[in-house]
Design a protein around this motif. Sequence first.
Motif, PDB file in Angstrom:
ATOM      1  N   ARG A 106       0.829  -1.218   0.000  1.00  0.00           N
ATOM      2  CA  ARG A 106       0.000   0.000   0.000  1.00  0.00           C
ATOM      3  C   ARG A 106       0.855   1.256   0.000  1.00  0.00           C
ATOM      4  O   ARG A 106       0.552   2.232  -0.682  1.00  0.00           O
ATOM      5  CB  ARG A 106      -0.930  -0.012   1.211  1.00  0.00           C
ATOM      6  CG  ARG A 106      -2.069  -1.018   1.114  1.00  0.00           C
ATOM      7  CD  ARG A 106      -3.088  -0.819   2.225  1.00  0.00           C
ATOM      8  NE  ARG A 106      -4.164  -1.793   2.127  1.00  0.00           N
ATOM      9  CZ  ARG A 106      -4.157  -2.952   2.768  1.00  0.00           C
ATOM     10  NH1 ARG A 106      -3.142  -3.268   3.569  1.00  0.00           N
ATOM     11  NH2 ARG A 106      -5.167  -3.797   2.640  1.00  0.00           N
ATOM     12  N   ARG A 107       1.936   1.240   0.782  1.00  0.00           N
ATOM     13  CA  ARG A 107       2.809   2.406   0.825  1.00  0.00           C
ATOM     14  C   ARG A 107       3.445   2.669  -0.532  1.00  0.00           C
ATOM     15  O   ARG A 107       3.581   3.816  -0.959  1.00  0.00           O
ATOM     16  CB  ARG A 107       3.908   2.182   1.870  1.00  0.00           C
ATOM     17  CG  ARG A 107       4.955   3.294   1.885  1.00  0.00           C
ATOM     18  CD  ARG A 107       6.002   3.043   2.945  1.00  0.00           C
ATOM     19  NE  ARG A 107       7.088   3.999   2.835  1.00  0.00           N
ATOM     20  CZ  ARG A 107       8.158   4.017   3.613  1.00  0.00           C
ATOM     21  NH1 ARG A 107       8.280   3.127   4.577  1.00  0.00           N
ATOM     22  NH2 ARG A 107       9.105   4.924   3.440  1.00  0.00           N
ATOM     23  N   ALA A 108       3.820   1.590  -1.210  1.00  0.00           N
ATOM     24  CA  ALA A 108       4.518   1.748  -2.490  1.00  0.00           C
ATOM     25  C   ALA A 108       3.581   2.064  -3.642  1.00  0.00           C
ATOM     26  O   ALA A 108       3.909   2.877  -4.509  1.00  0.00           O
ATOM     27  CB  ALA A 108       5.307   0.478  -2.807  1.00  0.00           C
ATOM     28  N   THR A 109       2.400   1.430  -3.666  1.00  0.00           N
ATOM     29  CA  THR A 109       1.535   1.525  -4.840  1.00  0.00           C
ATOM     30  C   THR A 109       0.259   2.299  -4.597  1.00  0.00           C
ATOM     31  O   THR A 109      -0.425   2.676  -5.551  1.00  0.00           O
ATOM     32  CB  THR A 109       1.161   0.117  -5.330  1.00  0.00           C
ATOM     33  OG1 THR A 109       0.307  -0.511  -4.362  1.00  0.00           O
ATOM     34  CG2 THR A 109       2.405  -0.735  -5.540  1.00  0.00           C
ATOM     35  N   GLY A 110      -0.102   2.498  -3.327  1.00  0.00           N
ATOM     36  CA  GLY A 110      -1.353   3.171  -3.025  1.00  0.00           C
ATOM     37  C   GLY A 110      -2.563   2.271  -3.055  1.00  0.00           C
ATOM     38  O   GLY A 110      -3.692   2.730  -2.840  1.00  0.00           O
TER      39      GLY A 110
END
Length: 448
Positions: A405-409
Amino acid sequence: MSDTVPPPPPGEPGAVRVRSTRAPHAPGYALDDAVLQGLAPDGGLFVPERIPPLPTGWRDAHTPAELLARVLAPWWGEEVDDVASWMTDALDFPLPLRPLSDERWLLELFHGPTASFKDVGARVLARLVARTLTRRGARATVLVATSGDTGSAVADGFAGMPGVRVVLLYPRGKVSDIQERQLIKARPGVRTFAVEGDFDDTQRLVKQAFRDPALAPLNLTSANSINVGRLLPQMAYYLWGARTLGREHGVEAPPWFVVPSGNLGNLTAGMLAGRAGLEVGGWLAALNANDYLASYLAGRRAAYAFPPTVATPSNAMDVGAPSNFERLDALFGAELPSLLQAESVSDEATHARMRRTAEEDGVGVCPHTAVALEALARARAEGRAEGPAIVLATAHPAKFPDAVRRATGGPPPRSVALEALQEGPVQVEPLAATDVALREALLAGRSA
């Protein structure tokens, strides 16, 4: 069954014998003995006295299980059909090769029951150990230090195996929530301890336990990559990847292999496959901030001058003092810098590569796989690692939802295997990072 292992029968004719990394001229051991012992009596790791060449026609195998049976049969001096009878049960899942752009392929090693590449080695080792104990009418305790995926793969692979008790140690608070849930899932014959320390502390406890005479009656053995019986099955990744690249993707050039690396067992298995005859373009070890191997190869650190462990999003690779460096040193010695490249990748670059892979290739990857993809990109930008490259995708991205989630949203793709493991009761015990605490816990649970 007795807790005392009787003298072993003579080894099969033609079987490979192994020796300790710390006693290269001492008499060797039978493979089955090495599998049960885990570590050599002097604290060294077992390495083969010879490496059987790959059998003719290994690329014609239709499944990973068939391929590995053909390759490992000469190591044990057995017929292929005898090995295949239990190998098929161990490797009942695929190892697909997914094409990306720019002559890159992901070898997806996370389709086993715990969504990690370690399912291969752990499930094969479990059956090796169980069959040897059954033949000898004995019992053993498998003791494992894990920084993430090893423990759950070992617990799942060994659960319910005859003659085996399993004890897992993991560093409390230093694995992902999903990984921890996998580790503490209640399983028959398995005890799990959350250690107050980091992975190096848990690994030190395990090594000391093997040297502790008070624990000798437990017949301790290991199921992480220090055990040669878990190491050898991992040759299948590289052989199956090369076989699939040629037969299904029409690529004839020998591929580079890019290996997410922590304790260096996976890499060691690959380089053993190379010594057995697998043609490769080259080897690239992908490291996170725990960059000892890269520093050593570049001449910035002396052999065995290990730094402290650094916590990163690719936590299964958070190993400051990799045990299998001793094996690499024993097997390849001064040749190692000419055979192997290594690249260290920061946390920020890891997340950026996860995002870029999702955007450009439409593929979600775990942080460990992203480290490898980024290492490959850097090597190619510098004119290294040209040509086809197989990147080992070592864990399902669903094991790291926060990092994804942090990397791709967005959320990671679903994993049916992981969702199934979240159900049911759990079992975990706290443990101080001391030899005395572990000794007392193991002896107290002897009759469990």
